[in-house]
Write a protein that holds these residues in place. Sequence first.
Motif, mmCIF file in Angstrom:
data_model
loop_
_atom_site.group_PDB
_atom_site.id
_atom_site.type_symbol
_atom_site.label_atom_id
_atom_site.label_comp_id
_atom_site.label_asym_id
_atom_site.label_seq_id
_atom_site.Cartn_x
_atom_site.Cartn_y
_atom_site.Cartn_z
ATOM 1 N N ASN A 32 0.882 -1.170 0.000
ATOM 2 C CA ASN A 32 0.000 0.000 0.000
ATOM 3 C C ASN A 32 0.919 1.219 0.000
ATOM 4 O OD1 ASN A 32 -2.156 -1.738 0.330
ATOM 5 N ND2 ASN A 32 -2.335 -1.385 2.523
ATOM 6 N N PHE A 34 1.383 5.600 0.082
ATOM 7 C CA PHE A 34 0.747 6.806 0.607
ATOM 8 C C PHE A 34 1.636 8.020 0.375
ATOM 9 C CE2 PHE A 34 -2.316 4.424 3.175
ATOM 10 C CZ PHE A 34 -1.675 3.209 3.320
ATOM 11 N N ASN A 94 3.356 0.605 3.067
ATOM 12 C CA ASN A 94 2.909 -0.384 4.054
ATOM 13 C C ASN A 94 2.823 -1.741 3.383
ATOM 14 O OD1 ASN A 94 1.924 -0.932 6.722
ATOM 15 N ND2 ASN A 94 -0.077 -1.288 5.821
ATOM 16 N N HIS A 95 3.343 -2.731 4.028
ATOM 17 C CA HIS A 95 3.287 -4.089 3.512
ATOM 18 C C HIS A 95 1.835 -4.535 3.485
ATOM 19 C CE1 HIS A 95 4.252 -8.605 4.368
ATOM 20 N NE2 HIS A 95 3.650 -8.435 3.223
ATOM 21 N N GLY A 98 0.159 -7.313 5.773
ATOM 22 C CA GLY A 98 1.132 -7.779 6.742
ATOM 23 C C GLY A 98 0.653 -7.622 8.169
ATOM 24 N N THR A 100 2.646 -6.791 10.571
ATOM 25 C CA THR A 100 3.616 -5.991 11.303
ATOM 26 C C THR A 100 3.116 -4.603 11.635
ATOM 27 O OG1 THR A 100 4.590 -5.176 9.279
ATOM 28 C CG2 THR A 100 5.525 -7.184 10.212
ATOM 29 N N ASN A 101 2.034 -4.179 10.992
ATOM 30 C CA ASN A 101 1.544 -2.825 11.216
ATOM 31 C C ASN A 101 2.637 -1.789 11.060
ATOM 32 O OD1 ASN A 101 -1.316 -3.171 12.157
ATOM 33 N ND2 ASN A 101 -0.225 -4.565 13.501
ATOM 34 N N LYS A 102 3.528 -2.018 10.143
ATOM 35 C CA LYS A 102 4.658 -1.132 10.028
ATOM 36 C C LYS A 102 4.533 -0.291 8.757
ATOM 37 C CE LYS A 102 9.421 -1.577 11.484
ATOM 38 N NZ LYS A 102 10.535 -2.502 11.648
ATOM 39 N N LEU A 103 4.357 0.976 8.954
ATOM 40 C CA LEU A 103 4.320 1.921 7.851
ATOM 41 C C LEU A 103 5.700 2.564 7.792
ATOM 42 C CD1 LEU A 103 2.367 3.209 5.776
ATOM 43 C CD2 LEU A 103 1.896 4.959 7.472
ATOM 44 N N PHE A 105 8.189 5.317 6.449
ATOM 45 C CA PHE A 105 8.147 6.659 5.886
ATOM 46 C C PHE A 105 9.474 7.003 5.226
ATOM 47 C CE2 PHE A 105 4.242 8.690 7.279
ATOM 48 C CZ PHE A 105 3.807 7.854 8.291
ATOM 49 N N GLY A 106 9.383 7.811 4.190
ATOM 50 C CA GLY A 106 10.575 8.412 3.636
ATOM 51 C C GLY A 106 11.027 9.572 4.511
ATOM 52 N N PHE B 33 0.068 4.623 17.833
ATOM 53 C CA PHE B 33 1.492 4.657 17.503
ATOM 54 C C PHE B 33 2.148 5.886 18.120
ATOM 55 C CE2 PHE B 33 0.976 1.716 13.871
ATOM 56 C CZ PHE B 33 -0.373 1.874 13.597
ATOM 57 N N TYR B 35 5.561 8.064 17.066
ATOM 58 C CA TYR B 35 6.662 8.290 16.143
ATOM 59 C C TYR B 35 7.516 9.438 16.662
ATOM 60 C CZ TYR B 35 4.519 5.506 12.393
ATOM 61 O OH TYR B 35 3.989 4.491 11.636
ATOM 62 N N LEU B 43 9.989 10.082 9.731
ATOM 63 C CA LEU B 43 9.305 9.579 10.913
ATOM 64 C C LEU B 43 9.819 8.185 11.238
ATOM 65 C CD1 LEU B 43 7.227 11.736 9.697
ATOM 66 C CD2 LEU B 43 5.505 10.439 10.958
ATOM 67 N N LEU B 45 9.311 4.936 13.941
ATOM 68 C CA LEU B 45 8.370 4.355 14.885
ATOM 69 C C LEU B 45 9.071 3.980 16.180
ATOM 70 C CD1 LEU B 45 5.461 3.341 15.357
ATOM 71 C CD2 LEU B 45 6.213 1.129 14.425
ATOM 72 N N PHE B 48 4.301 0.795 19.210
ATOM 73 C CA PHE B 48 2.993 0.586 18.607
ATOM 74 C C PHE B 48 2.152 -0.241 19.579
ATOM 75 C CE2 PHE B 48 -0.200 -1.068 16.020
ATOM 76 C CZ PHE B 48 -0.095 -2.450 15.950
ATOM 77 N N GLU B 56 4.132 -3.206 21.060
ATOM 78 C CA GLU B 56 5.247 -3.781 20.313
ATOM 79 C C GLU B 56 6.300 -2.716 20.094
ATOM 80 O OE1 GLU B 56 3.101 -7.209 17.537
ATOM 81 O OE2 GLU B 56 4.435 -5.720 16.653
ATOM 82 N N ASN B 98 -5.304 -2.265 9.543
ATOM 83 C CA ASN B 98 -3.890 -2.125 9.189
ATOM 84 C C ASN B 98 -3.660 -1.811 7.713
ATOM 85 O OD1 ASN B 98 -1.083 -2.225 9.395
ATOM 86 N ND2 ASN B 98 -1.026 -4.389 8.887
ATOM 87 N N THR B 99 -4.420 -0.867 7.205
ATOM 88 C CA THR B 99 -4.199 -0.472 5.817
ATOM 89 C C THR B 99 -3.035 0.497 5.681
ATOM 90 O OG1 THR B 99 -5.692 1.392 6.046
ATOM 91 C CG2 THR B 99 -6.655 -0.708 5.313
#
Lengths: 115, 113
Positions: A32, A34, A94-95, A98, A100-103, A105-106, B33, B35, B43, B45, B48, B56, B98-99
């Motif tokens: 995904n 953004f 974002n995977h 996934g 991992t809930n890991k977004l 960022f650049g 979250f 950040y 940013l 993390l 979370f 986590e 989780n989008t």
Amino acid sequence: AQSVSQHNHHVILSEAASLELGCNYSYGGTVNLFWYVQYPGQHLQLLLKYFSGDPLVKGIKGFEAEFIKSKFSFNLRKPSVQWSDTAEYFCAVNHYGGATNKLIFGTGTLLAVQP
Amino acid sequence: DVKVTQSSRYLVKRTGEKVFLECVQDMDHENMFWYRQDPGLGLRLIYFSYDVKMKEKGDIPEGYSVSREKKERFSLILESASTNQTSMYLCASSLASNTGELFFGEGSRLTVL
């Protein structure tokens, strides 16, 4: 490791100029994508997003971005910028699906539009 | 309208002090979250949380801890503040799906002297 690269750290344009901000990501799976924007003194907010379907997505305030899978890119464009577009722009990945809930960022691109 | 509220916009603390940054969201979001935003680094993390009392580690958890006792509230704790923790701290929330679509607060700018 997944990463997001924004090659333009600082961009200065005159009003009515066209804008293109680069974003490349490194991840082999479905993603995904953004673009977030942070106007001076305001909170970070979503500008546009790509989940699936038409690779050309349109966001708020006349912005659009094109997902080119073969190039791992998601560049942000606007045909004619305004002074009010002065802000910091962040690309994020974002995977897809996934856990991992890991977004990721650049590092951001600071855009200054001169009147 | 969606709202994420961070209790303090600006804080100045001394090295070694304990610092609490609080965040409240009114959207009934499952995920929250913290950040850290630094110039040129984007940013990153810190922590979370996907549910009450669940957390986590993110990419840079060292020197930080978090607390989520209620669904709407997520606190970031600096047990002993150091000068390298001077930064802008952003809280965000999202649905459990989780989008990747996050809603951010306005940020808390912390200066540690």
